[in-house]
Design an enzyme around this catalytic site. Structure first.
Site, PDB file in Angstrom:
ATOM      1  N   ARG A   1       0.829  -1.205   0.000  1.00 17.50           N
ATOM      2  CA  ARG A   1       0.000   0.000   0.000  1.00 17.50           C
ATOM      3  C   ARG A   1       0.867   1.260   0.000  1.00 17.50           C
ATOM      4  O   ARG A   1       0.533   2.256  -0.624  1.00 17.50           O
ATOM      5  CB  ARG A   1      -0.919  -0.001   1.213  1.00 17.50           C
ATOM      6  CG  ARG A   1      -1.972  -1.093   1.130  1.00 17.50           C
ATOM      7  CD  ARG A   1      -2.777  -1.064   2.384  1.00 17.50           C
ATOM      8  NE  ARG A   1      -3.851  -2.030   2.395  1.00 17.50           N
ATOM      9  CZ  ARG A   1      -4.840  -2.016   3.266  1.00 17.50           C
ATOM     10  NH1 ARG A   1      -4.899  -1.081   4.170  1.00 17.50           N
ATOM     11  NH2 ARG A   1      -5.773  -2.922   3.228  1.00 17.50           N
TER      12      ARG A   1
ATOM     13  N   ASP B   1     -14.099  10.549   8.894  1.00 17.48           N
ATOM     14  CA  ASP B   1     -13.168   9.454   8.623  1.00 17.48           C
ATOM     15  C   ASP B   1     -11.763  10.035   8.575  1.00 17.48           C
ATOM     16  O   ASP B   1     -11.581  11.203   8.247  1.00 17.48           O
ATOM     17  CB  ASP B   1     -13.495   8.776   7.291  1.00 17.48           C
ATOM     18  CG  ASP B   1     -12.891   7.390   7.185  1.00 17.48           C
ATOM     19  OD1 ASP B   1     -13.619   6.403   7.419  1.00 17.48           O
ATOM     20  OD2 ASP B   1     -11.671   7.283   6.887  1.00 17.48           O
TER      21      ASP B   1
HETATM   22  C1  LIG Z   1     -13.945  -0.840   7.335  1.00 11.22           C
HETATM   23  S1  LIG Z   1     -14.348   0.883   7.243  1.00 11.22           S
HETATM   24  C2  LIG Z   1     -15.910   0.899   8.101  1.00 11.22           C
HETATM   25  C3  LIG Z   1     -16.888   1.865   7.504  1.00 11.22           C
HETATM   26  C4  LIG Z   1     -18.283   1.866   8.135  1.00 11.22           C
HETATM   27  N1  LIG Z   1     -18.270   2.329   9.502  1.00 11.22           N
HETATM   28  C5  LIG Z   1     -18.898   0.498   8.071  1.00 11.22           C
HETATM   29  O1  LIG Z   1     -19.072  -0.150   9.099  1.00 11.22           O
HETATM   30  O2  LIG Z   1     -19.195   0.042   6.964  1.00 11.22           O
HETATM   31  C6  LIG Z   1     -13.219   1.537   8.483  1.00 11.22           C
HETATM   32  C7  LIG Z   1     -12.976   3.021   8.317  1.00 11.22           C
HETATM   33  O3  LIG Z   1     -12.292   3.490   9.477  1.00 11.22           O
HETATM   34  C8  LIG Z   1     -11.428   4.535   9.080  1.00 11.22           C
HETATM   35  N2  LIG Z   1     -10.417   4.724  10.134  1.00 11.22           N
HETATM   36  C9  LIG Z   1      -9.383   3.944  10.477  1.00 11.22           C
HETATM   37  N3  LIG Z   1      -8.692   4.474  11.508  1.00 11.22           N
HETATM   38  C10 LIG Z   1      -9.324   5.626  11.835  1.00 11.22           C
HETATM   39  C11 LIG Z   1      -9.082   6.633  12.800  1.00 11.22           C
HETATM   40  N4  LIG Z   1      -8.054   6.577  13.651  1.00 11.22           N
HETATM   41  N5  LIG Z   1      -9.932   7.693  12.841  1.00 11.22           N
HETATM   42  C12 LIG Z   1     -10.973   7.786  11.983  1.00 11.22           C
HETATM   43  N6  LIG Z   1     -11.240   6.865  11.033  1.00 11.22           N
HETATM   44  C13 LIG Z   1     -10.429   5.793  10.957  1.00 11.22           C
HETATM   45  C14 LIG Z   1     -10.861   4.027   7.770  1.00 11.22           C
HETATM   46  O4  LIG Z   1     -10.324   5.074   6.981  1.00 11.22           O
HETATM   47  C15 LIG Z   1     -12.077   3.357   7.137  1.00 11.22           C
HETATM   48  O5  LIG Z   1     -12.745   4.204   6.234  1.00 11.22           O
END
Ligand SMILES: C[S@@+](CC[C@H](N)C(=O)[O-])C[C@H]1O[C@@H](n2cnc3c(N)ncnc32)[C@H](O)[C@@H]1O
Length: 269
Positions: free
Chosen positions: A35, A140
């Site tokens: 990545r 996000d």
């Molecule tokens: C797997 S997605 C889940 C999206 C949605 N909540 C769902 O359940 O479908 C996880 C998201 O968490 C975000 N993420 C990861 N670490 C984070 C952080 N420290 N603060 C905010 N967002 C974060 C990622 O960028 C990603 O878009």
């Protein structure tokens, strides 16, 4: 894999854990390197050690955001995990029916599917007029997904879990093979880039419900505990937290009270 790349990966791995709460275990380091290779090309840095060295420079915001985006897994879809959504519709929305304002936070919203799903549930359950007093915030860590969420314009294969009737009611054609969320829903959803590890959270008004799903399992226990407390602080008394049913946060959920699988409540109501 050069020695400098290996060292750089270690530094970036530590930075991601410390700054974003995103942990890459040993067996996922190849995935992290793949990545980061894209970011390396995009920013023209010599190798991963060079990238690691630049991360903490004062003007490195663009690089930091690109590394955060590369490290995060943004998989999401509309109407994800219907049990939790059913609980929201059947037990939480009736409680919010007579509120002057409905304030919901989709924390870690990825490309907006969750925030728009919540807006559809509110319109369908409480009637479209309820949208006029609804504010849904989606945040996000990754800026590109926030830009996608703001557009609300998705390829049809991203929408295939939405019941046909809801798809025709809440989406409009948006060019070949795409549909866009209707303005009534886009108007109630605001999206912002925000790191859940940066606490306390900067909100003036508390939320009645916070969705924080499919992100906590990237965090170490200590970060999970801190995040759950910080979410608790910005939720009103009697408000709700909705997590994923696949995230085992029950053991670390205090001061939240578990009420159903993936559903927690603030206070002893
Ligand atoms: C797997 S997605 C889940 C999206 C949605 N909540 C769902 O359940 O479908 C996880 C998201 O968490 C975000 N993420 C990861 N670490 C984070 C952080 N420290 N603060 C905010 N967002 C974060 C990622 O960028 C990603 O878009």
């Amino acid at each position: 894999m050069t020695q400098t790349d290996r060292q750089g990966t270690e530094v970036i791995r530590g930075w991601l854990a410390q700054r974003c709460g995103i942990h890459f275990p040993e067996h996922k380091l190849d995935q992290l390197r793949q990545r980061l290779a894209k970011v390396q090309r995009e920013f023209g840095v010599t190798d991963l050690s060079d990238m690691a060295g630049q991360l903490d420079l004062a003007d490195a915001t663009a690089l930091q955001l690109a590394v955060m985006h590369a490290a995060s897994t943004n998989h999401t879809y509309f109407f994800r995990e219907s049990d939790v959504l059913d609980h929201f519709r059947d037990h939480i929305l009736p409680d919010l029916a007579n509120r002057d304002e409905i304030r919901i936070w989709s924390a870690a919203c990825a490309a907006g599917d969750e925030a728009y799903t919540i807006a559809i549930l509110i319109a369908e359950t409480l009637g479209p007029a309820a949208l006029k007093r609804t504010q849904i915030l989606g945040t996000d860590i990754s800026s590109p997904v926030i830009a996608e969420a703001e557009e609300g314009d998705y390829p049809l294969n991203r929408l295939d879990r939405i019941p046909a009737e809801l798809l025709s009611r809440w989406f409009e054609p948006a060019g070949p093979g795409r549909k866009r969320v209707r303005r009534e829903l886009r108007d109630v959803c605001t999206f912002r880039q925000m790191n859940l590890k940066t606490m306390p959270y900067p909100f003036k008004k508390s939320f009645q419900a916070v969705f924080c799903r499919n992100v906590l399992y990237y965090f170490e226990r200590e970060d999970q505990v801190a995040t759950l407390r910080a979410l608790h602080d910005v939720t009103e008394q009697g408000g709700w937290l909705l997590t994923s049913v696949t995230e085992n946060v029950r053991e670390v959920c205090a001061p939240w009270k578990p009420v159903a699988n993936g559903v927690f409540r603030k206070g002893g109501l």
